[in-house]
Design an enzyme around this catalytic site. Structure first.
Site, PDB file in Angstrom:
ATOM      1  N   GLU A 153      88.190 -30.531 -72.456  1.00 25.69           N
ATOM      2  CA  GLU A 153      87.228 -30.309 -72.477  1.00 25.69           C
ATOM      3  C   GLU A 153      86.840 -32.108 -73.691  1.00 25.69           C
ATOM      4  O   GLU A 153      86.388 -32.668 -73.817  1.00 25.69           O
ATOM      5  CB  GLU A 153      86.303 -29.438 -73.465  1.00 25.69           C
ATOM      6  CG  GLU A 153      86.016 -28.178 -73.071  1.00 25.69           C
ATOM      7  CD  GLU A 153      85.111 -27.023 -73.491  1.00 25.69           C
ATOM      8  OE1 GLU A 153      84.794 -26.395 -72.607  1.00 25.69           O
ATOM      9  OE2 GLU A 153      85.498 -26.630 -74.316  1.00 25.69           O
ATOM     10  N   LYS A 206      73.863 -20.799 -82.097  1.00 22.94           N
ATOM     11  CA  LYS A 206      74.979 -21.354 -82.048  1.00 22.94           C
ATOM     12  C   LYS A 206      74.425 -21.986 -83.349  1.00 22.94           C
ATOM     13  O   LYS A 206      75.529 -23.282 -83.965  1.00 22.94           O
ATOM     14  CB  LYS A 206      74.681 -22.528 -81.129  1.00 22.94           C
ATOM     15  CG  LYS A 206      75.504 -21.427 -79.913  1.00 22.94           C
ATOM     16  CD  LYS A 206      76.517 -20.614 -80.088  1.00 22.94           C
ATOM     17  CE  LYS A 206      76.831 -19.846 -78.697  1.00 22.94           C
ATOM     18  NZ  LYS A 206      77.433 -20.367 -77.184  1.00 22.94           N
TER      19      LYS A 206
END
Ligand code: 5RP
Length: 236
Positions: free
Chosen positions: A112, A130
């Protein structure tokens, strides 16, 4: 939108589709990993199928992204064929007010980081749970390590003030093995005061492939949240 979807899944779908809407024709897109990004991949695939988008190719960040891209009809290329990534879309486990991230909940942070950092525009898709004031407050920091180096790396991390545990598999005996054939150490910190410094320090330990801090690379954070009982998407 499905009426049967629970509110969290609905937020993930809305934010994933909102990111997919930012993809333009004739471009290469970095395809992240995780349950929120899965909706972005689905959204890009739907736009390709409808003809609203043409000539979009994806660079996957994991085996999961490869499987989803195939499922939703997005042609894939490797980094050796992509001279330019216009947009990367990816999820995160924590986002701080400076848009620094912790990633790696799906053990995919090494690939990623390579793809997300190469993109002209890096879009992060998360639900509101988050968002944190300081990285490390809710999530352990993932560190991908070569199997032979696990014990010395854990000792070194402890000396530097972290509390490391080897990530174990679910529905599989033994540790989690990454798409790259390595292991993951999850590290507890009370709070990460200087994300950029810790990112560099951990990556400097011999045997560490990559850690899950993404400091200073995010361009846009799209947040799905429930306001007055309705899911909405806002930009941080
Ligand atoms: C995988 C990741 C994911 O992007 C991160 O864990 C967020 O996943 P989800 O959208 O399922 O919460 O970093 O390594």
């Amino acid at each position: 939108m499905s009426a049967a979807m629970d509110p969290v899944t609905l937020m993930k779908q809305m934010v994933g589709y909102a990111a997919a809407d930012r993809v333009q024709s004739n471009s290469v897109v970095g395809l992240g990993t995780g349950s929120t990004t899965a909706f972005a991949i689905e959204g890009i695939g739907k736009r390709l199928q409808s003809g609203e988008l043409v000539n979009v190719k994806g660079v996957p960040t994991s085996f999961q992204a490869i499987v989803l891209a195939r499922q939703f009809g997005i042609p894939l290329i490797g980094l050796d064929e992509a001279d330019h990534i216009a947009v990367a879309i990816d999820g995160a486990d924590e986002v701080d007010p400076q848009k620094n991230l912790i990633k790696g909940g799906g053990a995919a942070h090494t690939q990623e980081k390579i793809v997300d950092c190469l993109a002209d525009l890096f879009i992060v898709v998360v639900d509101s749970s988050k968002i944190v004031q300081k990285l490390g407050s809710t999530f352990l920091l993932p560190v991908e390590v070569l199997p032979m180096a696990v014990v010395p790396v854990m000792r070194q991390i402890e000396k530097l003030g972290g509390k490391p545990v080897l990530r174990m598999g679910a529905k599989k005996a033994g540790p989690v093995v990454t798409d790259n054939g390595n292991l993951v150490i999850d590290v507890k910190y009370e709070a990460i005061e200087d994300p950029l410094a810790l990112e560099k320090t951990l990556n400097n330990i011999p045997g560490v492939l990559e850690n899950g801090i993404f400091a200073g690379v995010t361009d846009v954070v799209l947040i799905g949240e429930i306001v007055d009982g309705k899911p909405i998407v806002r930009e941080m």
